[in-house]
Design an enzyme around this catalytic site. Structure first.
Site, PDB file in Angstrom:
ATOM      1  N   ALA A  59       0.854  -1.184   0.000  1.00 45.10           N
ATOM      2  CA  ALA A  59       0.000   0.000   0.000  1.00 45.10           C
ATOM      3  C   ALA A  59       0.892   1.235   0.000  1.00 45.10           C
ATOM      4  O   ALA A  59       1.855   1.306   0.774  1.00 45.10           O
ATOM      5  CB  ALA A  59      -0.904   0.012   1.224  1.00 45.10           C
ATOM      6  N   CYS A  60       0.593   2.174  -0.866  1.00 43.64           N
ATOM      7  CA  CYS A  60       1.366   3.417  -0.954  1.00 43.64           C
ATOM      8  C   CYS A  60       1.293   4.163   0.376  1.00 43.64           C
ATOM      9  O   CYS A  60       0.199   4.408   0.906  1.00 43.64           O
ATOM     10  CB  CYS A  60       0.831   4.305  -2.059  1.00 43.64           C
ATOM     11  SG  CYS A  60       1.488   5.981  -1.995  1.00 43.64           S
TER      12      CYS A  60
END
Lengths: 116, 94, 142
Positions: free
Chosen positions: C87-88
């Protein structure tokens, strides 16, 4: 070749465009060729004199001004969308190239991405 | 199949601005894969009679679309969609 | 970062999910695609969650018992096939998704990252877009 990041959503009302700009900056930071295309309502990013004090968001005009410094190759804007939003060269920030968002344009890039 | 230049994966309804943006960038050797609400384009747009078009079966079924609604489009499953992304020189998800 | 020519004999994929579960179909479509990819014997280099897509990695998602739990479905897929799910970090922090490191760094009172997802920067996406034969995006529809 390189990547074309397309921003077709208007500024401020959603975060998708901001996150698309971050993608472009990330590519540039890794020395990957990248250009931005503003199309549809996204061309409203390119209007001069954005004053965001009242909405308490960072100015996208200022963020975008850093694009050439960070190594983003070109800032392109779809000609038809600019006409639709009454955005002429006088009203537009500097350094934008008008183009036509069509098959010939997309064919110049190995990858194309939207942020959302 | 002939050369597949760009595969356009389109998951927007015909009322979404990106639906017409996608149609505006189709080249002669391109194909469209309709997924999710993009499959509604088969009943609301005439554009797909003149372009190589595929539509994800599960999304067609979920929306009550049958063979009668397909026109010239071909139903595909996920494995065929994966193959199409590899046959194409590039893929754009709208 | 090294440049490499995409390999079409042994293709590999990076899948980018930008639509959230339960507000878009994107994580479902991406999972269908991912399952077909491994079934065909292809490699998935990584799954990258961006923008609203990071909600897929929340351990606090609680679906009604008669609805498919998409974060759990994805977590099981990633574990079974040993595919990294990332996940960014910028998208995640803005949306209230944190791991224990970020919890400590920002002195937050909880963390909620679902195993086996990890939090990392956009560099992971850049690397995937260079290394993988194809990078496929799964956006929210409408």
């Amino acid at each position: 070749m390189g990547m074309l990041i397309i921003i077709d959503q208007s500024p401020y009302g959603t975060w998708a465009g901001r996150e698309a700009l971050d993608m472009a900056f990330a590519l540039a930071a890794f020395d990957q060729p990248v250009s931005l295309l503003f199309s549809g309502a996204g061309v409203n990013w390119l209007r001069k004199a954005q004053n965001t004090a009242d909405i308490e968001q960072k100015s996208l005009e200022k963020n975008l001004a850093a694009a050439p410094i960070f190594g983003i190759e070109a800032i392109l804007a779809d000609r038809t969308a600019c006409q639709r939003y009454n955005l002429d060269s006088e009203a537009m920030i500097d350094g934008v190239q008008l183009t036509n968002a069509n098959a010939d344009l997309l064919a110049q890039y190995s990858q194309t991405a939207f942020a959302g | 199949m002939n050369r597949l230049h760009t595969l356009h994966i389109l998951n927007k309804t015909p009322d979404h601005p990106r639906f017409s943006e996608c149609l505006g960038t189709l080249g002669p050797d391109d194909a469209v894969a309709l997924t999710e609400n993009g499959v509604l384009g088969l009943v609301a747009s005439k554009a797909f009679s003149s372009v190589q078009t595929y539509a994800l079966e599960g999304d067609l079924n979920a929306r009550g679309l049958s063979d009668d609604n397909l026109g010239a489009a071909a139903p595909i499953d996920y494995s065929e969609l994966v193959n199409l992304t590899l046959q194409a020189e590039r893929v754009i998800s709208w | 970062m090294t440049h490499s020519t995409p390999d079409t004999e042994n293709p590999s994929f990076t899948l980018v999910i930008t639509g959230a579960p339960y507000s878009s179909q994107a994580p479902q479509t991406a999972l269908g695609f991912a399952r077909a990819t491994v079934a065909a014997g292809h490699t998935i280099d990584r799954i990258f969650l961006y923008g609203d897509g990071v909600h897929l990695a929340s351990a606090l998602v609680t679906a009604p018992s008669d609805e498919t739990h998409w974060p759990k479905q994805w977590a099981a897929f990633l574990e079974e096939h040993e595919v990294p799910g990332v996940a960014c970090i910028a998208s995640a922090l803005r949306r209230g998704l944190v791991d224990s490191d970020e919890q400590k760094r920002y002195q937050l009172n909880a963390n909620n990252l679902l195993t086996p997802f990890a939090i990392a920067g956009l560099g992971e996406w850049v690397e995937g877009s260079i290394k993988s034969t194809r990078t496929i995006y799964f956006h929210a529809g409408a």
